[in-house]
Design a protein around this motif. Structure first.
Motif, PDB file in Angstrom:
ATOM      1  N   PHE A  89       0.833  -1.193   0.000  1.00 45.46           N
ATOM      2  CA  PHE A  89       0.000   0.000   0.000  1.00 45.46           C
ATOM      3  C   PHE A  89       0.874   1.253   0.000  1.00 45.46           C
ATOM      4  O   PHE A  89       1.939   1.269   0.613  1.00 45.46           O
ATOM      5  N   ALA A  90       0.414   2.281  -0.680  1.00 46.70           N
ATOM      6  CA  ALA A  90       1.097   3.570  -0.621  1.00 46.70           C
ATOM      7  C   ALA A  90       0.929   4.164   0.778  1.00 46.70           C
ATOM      8  O   ALA A  90       0.074   3.727   1.561  1.00 46.70           O
ATOM      9  N   ALA A  91       1.734   5.164   1.085  1.00 48.33           N
ATOM     10  CA  ALA A  91       1.809   5.688   2.449  1.00 48.33           C
ATOM     11  C   ALA A  91       0.447   6.104   3.000  1.00 48.33           C
ATOM     12  O   ALA A  91       0.054   5.665   4.092  1.00 48.33           O
ATOM     13  N   LEU A  92      -0.281   6.945   2.279  1.00 48.42           N
ATOM     14  CA  LEU A  92      -1.543   7.454   2.807  1.00 48.42           C
ATOM     15  C   LEU A  92      -2.578   6.345   2.937  1.00 48.42           C
ATOM     16  O   LEU A  92      -3.320   6.288   3.922  1.00 48.42           O
ATOM     17  N   LYS A 113       8.952   9.949   4.409  1.00 46.55           N
ATOM     18  CA  LYS A 113      10.044  10.441   5.274  1.00 46.55           C
ATOM     19  C   LYS A 113       9.505  10.872   6.637  1.00 46.55           C
ATOM     20  O   LYS A 113      10.150  10.645   7.673  1.00 46.55           O
ATOM     21  N   VAL A 114       8.334  11.486   6.653  1.00 41.43           N
ATOM     22  CA  VAL A 114       7.721  11.880   7.923  1.00 41.43           C
ATOM     23  C   VAL A 114       7.391  10.642   8.753  1.00 41.43           C
ATOM     24  O   VAL A 114       7.651  10.596   9.966  1.00 41.43           O
ATOM     25  N   LEU A 115       6.852   9.629   8.111  1.00 41.48           N
ATOM     26  CA  LEU A 115       6.533   8.381   8.820  1.00 41.48           C
ATOM     27  C   LEU A 115       7.798   7.738   9.375  1.00 41.48           C
ATOM     28  O   LEU A 115       7.804   7.213  10.497  1.00 41.48           O
ATOM     29  N   ALA A 116       8.886   7.781   8.599  1.00 38.09           N
ATOM     30  CA  ALA A 116      10.163   7.226   9.070  1.00 38.09           C
ATOM     31  C   ALA A 116      10.636   7.952  10.324  1.00 38.09           C
ATOM     32  O   ALA A 116      11.061   7.324  11.302  1.00 38.09           O
ATOM     33  N   ALA A 117      10.550   9.272  10.316  1.00 37.53           N
ATOM     34  CA  ALA A 117      10.980  10.053  11.478  1.00 37.53           C
ATOM     35  C   ALA A 117      10.112   9.744  12.700  1.00 37.53           C
ATOM     36  O   ALA A 117      10.613   9.625  13.829  1.00 37.53           O
ATOM     37  N   LEU A 124      11.562  -1.284  14.669  1.00 35.54           N
ATOM     38  CA  LEU A 124      11.035   0.027  14.290  1.00 35.54           C
ATOM     39  C   LEU A 124      12.081   0.861  13.556  1.00 35.54           C
ATOM     40  O   LEU A 124      11.777   1.532  12.568  1.00 35.54           O
ATOM     41  N   LEU A 125      13.319   0.817  14.027  1.00 33.69           N
ATOM     42  CA  LEU A 125      14.380   1.606  13.397  1.00 33.69           C
ATOM     43  C   LEU A 125      14.704   1.094  11.997  1.00 33.69           C
ATOM     44  O   LEU A 125      14.911   1.888  11.065  1.00 33.69           O
ATOM     45  N   VAL A 126      14.747  -0.222  11.832  1.00 34.90           N
ATOM     46  CA  VAL A 126      14.990  -0.793  10.500  1.00 34.90           C
ATOM     47  C   VAL A 126      13.849  -0.421   9.548  1.00 34.90           C
ATOM     48  O   VAL A 126      14.078  -0.054   8.389  1.00 34.90           O
ATOM     49  N   SER A 127      12.630  -0.499  10.056  1.00 32.51           N
ATOM     50  CA  SER A 127      11.474  -0.116   9.241  1.00 32.51           C
ATOM     51  C   SER A 127      11.541   1.356   8.864  1.00 32.51           C
ATOM     52  O   SER A 127      11.184   1.742   7.747  1.00 32.51           O
ATOM     53  N   LEU A 152      11.462   2.963   5.112  1.00 33.08           N
ATOM     54  CA  LEU A 152      10.473   3.966   4.709  1.00 33.08           C
ATOM     55  C   LEU A 152      11.147   5.228   4.202  1.00 33.08           C
ATOM     56  O   LEU A 152      10.678   5.847   3.246  1.00 33.08           O
ATOM     57  N   ALA A 153      12.225   5.627   4.858  1.00 34.46           N
ATOM     58  CA  ALA A 153      12.935   6.850   4.438  1.00 34.46           C
ATOM     59  C   ALA A 153      13.489   6.719   3.028  1.00 34.46           C
ATOM     60  O   ALA A 153      13.611   7.717   2.292  1.00 34.46           O
TER      61      ALA A 153
END
Length: 271
Positions: A51-54, A119-123, A260-263, A267-268
């Protein structure tokens, strides 16, 4: 933002047993640490199911809402409603900010470019990893603030948590629980139950905002997918709750934080 290309999961995700198993695995992870597991579900929706981000955020929000509803009766059994009612001012204080934050966060998410949202989700996943480590390994005291400072800080904290929860599609317990403990000097068990009472209306507001966007169609197009994963998540969370304490937190929490960090890194790098 258009997400038509992601309304049907990838071939690997078409098997309902795979979907149920993924939901159950996420539920177990969340249940073992007393959370819903939505922070682990989000990267799975993107990386495994395509799925795309949104679209992933909206699906995650719907699933988080159902898991919280399922968890609420058990929480009320652990901490009685009359006991929670004595802390109604804490919930109202946080809700004054979180409801606005949820609307704002969902509004920002639907307007972001996909590349920016990844990128926002990654952060935010890095933030969740830090919150997970802090909640479980720090000795949380209290800020012991006077009322005139406590109330506005509670509103601001609630706003920030509402934004994060809306953008990630999570309940926000990872942030709400330490906030309630630090700011309002309540025990972990009471804070956990109060966090659900704050999360539920906060999620409903974000859900209402997402429903106004065209990407909300992802729910109708993937109704069976969502229901099967929700069922798996609830079963897994129940099993995870039974396994609570079986695995030492000294090993479990760092391992989950690494996930979580690997994910977040993946995502980034997502286009």
């Amino acid at each position: 933002m258009t997400t038509d290309q992601t309304l049907v999961p990838l071939p690997s995700a078409r098997s309902l047993p795979v979907v149920f198993g993924a939901g159950a695995a996420i539920g177990v992870l969340g249940g073992m640490i007393g959370l819903g597991g939505a922070e682990f579900r989000l990267p799975l929706l993107i990386s495994l199911f395509g799925f795309a981000a949104l679209s992933a955020v909206i699906l995650n929000k719907a699933m988080s809402l159902m898991v919280v509803l399922a968890a609420l009766p058990a929480r009320l059994a652990a901490v009685s409603a009359p006991e929670l009612a004595t802390h109604w001012a804490v919930a109202v204080n946080l809700l004054a900010g979180s409801l606005l934050g949820a609307w704002a966060g969902a509004s920002w998410a639907v307007r972001m470019r996909s590349s920016t949202l990844y990128k926002v989700l990654a952060a935010l996943m890095v933030l969740m990893a830090a919150a997970l480590l802090f909640t479980h390994f720090s000795t949380m005291g209290t800020l012991d603030l006077p009322m005139w400072a406590q109330v506005p800080i509670g509103v601001m904290a609630g706003f920030g948590i509402g934004v994060v929860a809306a953008i990630m599609g999570v309940a926000g317990g990872e942030l709400l629980i330490p906030t309630i403990v630090l700011l309002f000097d309540l025990g972990i068990k009471t804070a956990g139950s109060l966090s659900l009472l704050v999360s539920l209306p906060t999620m409903l507001v974000a859900f209402a905002r997402y429903s106004r966007d065209g990407s909300f169609a992802v729910l109708g197009a993937n109704r069976r997918f969502a229901l099967v994963m929700i069922a798996g998540s609830i079963v897994g969370a129940t099993l995870g709750g039974l396994l609570l304490g079986v695995f030492p937190e000294l090993m479990l929490i760092p391992a989950l934080s690494v996930i979580l960090l690997v994910s977040a890194v993946k995502l980034a790098r997502h286009d």
